[in-house]
Every structure is written in C-alpha cells, then in structure tokens.
Design a protein around this motif. Sequence first.
Motif, PDB file in Angstrom:
ATOM      1  N   LEU A   1     -13.021  47.858  44.574  1.00 52.27           N
ATOM      2  CA  LEU A   1     -11.859  47.792  43.695  1.00 52.27           C
ATOM      3  C   LEU A   1     -11.986  46.620  42.718  1.00 52.27           C
ATOM      4  O   LEU A   1     -11.621  46.738  41.536  1.00 52.27           O
ATOM      5  N   GLU A   2     -12.507  45.505  43.195  1.00 54.74           N
ATOM      6  CA  GLU A   2     -12.658  44.336  42.325  1.00 54.74           C
ATOM      7  C   GLU A   2     -13.600  44.620  41.160  1.00 54.74           C
ATOM      8  O   GLU A   2     -13.383  44.164  40.030  1.00 54.74           O
ATOM      9  N   LYS A   3     -14.638  45.389  41.417  1.00 55.48           N
ATOM     10  CA  LYS A   3     -15.562  45.749  40.344  1.00 55.48           C
ATOM     11  C   LYS A   3     -14.846  46.509  39.239  1.00 55.48           C
ATOM     12  O   LYS A   3     -15.144  46.351  38.051  1.00 55.48           O
ATOM     13  N   GLN A   4     -13.890  47.340  39.622  1.00 54.11           N
ATOM     14  CA  GLN A   4     -13.162  48.139  38.629  1.00 54.11           C
ATOM     15  C   GLN A   4     -12.250  47.255  37.785  1.00 54.11           C
ATOM     16  O   GLN A   4     -12.173  47.429  36.564  1.00 54.11           O
ATOM     17  N   VAL A   5     -11.547  46.307  38.401  1.00 56.66           N
ATOM     18  CA  VAL A   5     -10.633  45.463  37.625  1.00 56.66           C
ATOM     19  C   VAL A   5     -11.404  44.482  36.745  1.00 56.66           C
ATOM     20  O   VAL A   5     -10.964  44.151  35.640  1.00 56.66           O
ATOM     21  N   LYS A   6     -12.565  44.042  37.192  1.00 53.61           N
ATOM     22  CA  LYS A   6     -13.368  43.115  36.397  1.00 53.61           C
ATOM     23  C   LYS A   6     -13.996  43.799  35.186  1.00 53.61           C
ATOM     24  O   LYS A   6     -14.280  43.138  34.177  1.00 53.61           O
ATOM     25  N   LYS A   7     -14.215  45.103  35.272  1.00 58.19           N
ATOM     26  CA  LYS A   7     -14.764  45.830  34.123  1.00 58.19           C
ATOM     27  C   LYS A   7     -13.820  45.749  32.935  1.00 58.19           C
ATOM     28  O   LYS A   7     -14.246  45.752  31.778  1.00 58.19           O
ATOM     29  N   GLU A   8     -12.526  45.687  33.206  1.00 60.18           N
ATOM     30  CA  GLU A   8     -11.521  45.647  32.145  1.00 60.18           C
ATOM     31  C   GLU A   8     -11.300  44.221  31.650  1.00 60.18           C
ATOM     32  O   GLU A   8     -11.340  43.957  30.455  1.00 60.18           O
ATOM     33  N   ILE A   9     -11.054  43.300  32.585  1.00 58.44           N
ATOM     34  CA  ILE A   9     -10.878  41.887  32.249  1.00 58.44           C
ATOM     35  C   ILE A   9     -11.632  41.074  33.301  1.00 58.44           C
ATOM     36  O   ILE A   9     -11.285  41.110  34.488  1.00 58.44           O
ATOM     37  N   ALA A  10     -12.640  40.355  32.881  1.00 57.48           N
ATOM     38  CA  ALA A  10     -13.570  39.700  33.805  1.00 57.48           C
ATOM     39  C   ALA A  10     -12.888  38.694  34.720  1.00 57.48           C
ATOM     40  O   ALA A  10     -13.352  38.454  35.840  1.00 57.48           O
ATOM     41  N   GLU A  11     -11.782  38.096  34.273  1.00 59.88           N
ATOM     42  CA  GLU A  11     -11.107  37.077  35.077  1.00 59.88           C
ATOM     43  C   GLU A  11     -10.295  37.677  36.221  1.00 59.88           C
ATOM     44  O   GLU A  11      -9.773  36.946  37.072  1.00 59.88           O
ATOM     45  N   SER A  12     -10.165  38.989  36.243  1.00 60.13           N
ATOM     46  CA  SER A  12      -9.397  39.650  37.304  1.00 60.13           C
ATOM     47  C   SER A  12     -10.143  39.579  38.633  1.00 60.13           C
ATOM     48  O   SER A  12     -11.363  39.403  38.673  1.00 60.13           O
ATOM     49  N   TYR A  13      -9.404  39.721  39.737  1.00 54.43           N
ATOM     50  CA  TYR A  13     -10.047  39.745  41.050  1.00 54.43           C
ATOM     51  C   TYR A  13      -9.177  40.471  42.057  1.00 54.43           C
ATOM     52  O   TYR A  13      -7.998  40.757  41.822  1.00 54.43           O
ATOM     53  N   VAL A  14      -9.787  40.791  43.222  1.00 53.76           N
ATOM     54  CA  VAL A  14      -9.093  41.427  44.343  1.00 53.76           C
ATOM     55  C   VAL A  14      -9.373  40.593  45.586  1.00 53.76           C
ATOM     56  O   VAL A  14     -10.524  40.262  45.877  1.00 53.76           O
ATOM     57  N   ARG A  15      -8.308  40.252  46.338  1.00 54.51           N
ATOM     58  CA  ARG A  15      -8.445  39.480  47.559  1.00 54.51           C
ATOM     59  C   ARG A  15      -7.840  40.271  48.722  1.00 54.51           C
ATOM     60  O   ARG A  15      -6.653  40.569  48.728  1.00 54.51           O
ATOM     61  N   LEU A  16      -8.679  40.608  49.677  1.00 57.56           N
ATOM     62  CA  LEU A  16      -8.220  41.284  50.889  1.00 57.56           C
ATOM     63  C   LEU A  16      -8.001  40.237  51.973  1.00 57.56           C
ATOM     64  O   LEU A  16      -8.905  39.467  52.288  1.00 57.56           O
ATOM     65  N   ILE A  17      -6.803  40.204  52.542  1.00 55.58           N
ATOM     66  CA  ILE A  17      -6.456  39.187  53.542  1.00 55.58           C
ATOM     67  C   ILE A  17      -6.000  39.888  54.818  1.00 55.58           C
ATOM     68  O   ILE A  17      -4.994  40.593  54.829  1.00 55.58           O
ATOM     69  N   ASP A  18      -6.766  39.689  55.878  1.00 51.54           N
ATOM     70  CA  ASP A  18      -6.448  40.303  57.166  1.00 51.54           C
ATOM     71  C   ASP A  18      -5.468  39.404  57.920  1.00 51.54           C
ATOM     72  O   ASP A  18      -5.779  38.259  58.240  1.00 51.54           O
TER      73      ASP A  18
END
Length: 281
Positions: free
Chosen positions: A57-74
């Motif tokens: 998922l993070e790869k998809q959001v970074k394709k649009e805006i590089a500063e974006s990220y995804v954090r999964l927290i268990d």
Amino acid sequence: MNILFCGDGNIADGVLISVLSLIKNVREPLNVYILTATVTSGSTRFDALKPQFAEFLEKQVKKEIAESYVRLIDITDLFSADPPTANMATRFTPCCMLRLYADLVPELPDKILYLDNDVICRKDPSEFYGQDMENTELAGSLDYYGSWFFKNSFFERDYLNSGVLLLNLRKIRTTELFKKCRERCRSTEMFMPDQSAINKLTTYKRICPRKFNEQRKLKKDTVFQHFTTSFRFFPWFHTVSVKPWNIDGMHNTLSIYEYDDILCRYLELKEAFLKKETVNL
C-alpha cells in the motif's frame, strides 16, 4: 493529511479502495496509519493485517506523492491487556473496537482522520480535515438512523456515526475519553459497542454536515460516502448491505458507477498483490 484505519486482516480490500479514493482527491502527503491486532473470540480467530500489505500500500501512495507513507501498528498486546470483555461476542467483530486504543499509541499524531474501511472519499476532504479542533475531542456527522432513536437529549439529534471521525488525540488523552470508552465496553454489553460508548461519553464533540459522512444516498456535495447497512421499504421491507469491494452489488443493487475508475484500479492492484504473495510463498 493523517488517516487512521483499524481492524484485522479482513479490512485489506476496503482499506485499499479507501486509500485509492484518497489518493485521487487529496493533493498533499497522505500519512496512513493502520492499527491491527490478532484477536481470539470464542472459537473464532481474527488474524492481524500482514506487513506485506502495508508495504504494498505504501508503494501506491508514494507513487502519487513521495512524502506519503503507511505505518502498520500491531496493538495485540494493548488489546489483550484490556479487552472489551462484555462485547467480545456481539454481531460486530472485536476488532471494530481497536480505534478505542488510539490514545495509547504514541506514534499516532495529535490530529488524525479515522475512516471505516467501507468509506470512499469522493471529493477533497480538506474542509473537514482542516477545521479547528481546539477544545474538541472529535468531529463527525449524525448517524442516519441512530440519531432519531438514540439521543442524550429529547430535543436534540446528537448521535454521531463513528465511521468518519476527525480525532483530536491530544484532547482525548487529556479527557481520557477513550479510556472511559474501553471501561464501558469491558463492563457493559451494547449495540454497536464502540459507537455507543463514544456517543455516551463524549463531552466535546462537533456535529458536521451530512456530506462528510453520507450513509444513505449519493448526492452532488458528498465528500465521503459510507456504505453502511440501510433499510428499503419497496417493494417490501428489507435491509441492503453492499460494500465497495462487491462491485456487482455496487452496480446491480445500488446502481452506483461513480467509483468505477477506483474499483478497476483496486482489482488490478489486488491481483498484482496476490501474485506477488504467491511467488514469495
């Protein structure tokens, strides 16, 4: 823009669709946080969302805006240490209540927009996200049905739907709102446990226009459409529950084609992710 999703591995389809809709409509970096957990309720086990999905998922959001990220927290340990004992066997999975542990997660920013995984962003949500939250715990829209039946005041409709909530975690940590909600879910069985607890115990809330959480019918000004269960009275009384990943249902039951570009992209990415996971196995 800080976004929060919560749930077990079953939310992957919805989160992917919801994030794709955000990518389409938000023109600033997306900081996506996902709280997940492995939970056993009776004989049923709910497994946490896989890190591989978050990475994809993070790869998809970074394709649009590089500063974006995804954090999964268990947060399995947090949930296990204080489970919602009285509501572990309701029609809603225990993982629906993970949002009530957000105040215990230091990685989460003070201001964050919580979305259920069956919410699609249709327009730029900056107006909703950008509102001043000073002295406000949370902001949301009325529950379409519940606001008529569940009231703290006879004269006022104030029962919020918890599927789209702008959270002021700094304020929530100060007032201990979520701590109180967890205590209530532990001790008192409720219908729609977390939503009921939030509505019962929230002191500093703001009611926003329906366009920010449209639960009934798509309108011209809809910003977020939330695909909740609804009632139909023609040709007979029945309920309708169609989720965005049920594309045939979106077309044939709801007659909604508005999001076909997003849903087509979702199918492409889902296939690519499944192929990648098969190869890795």
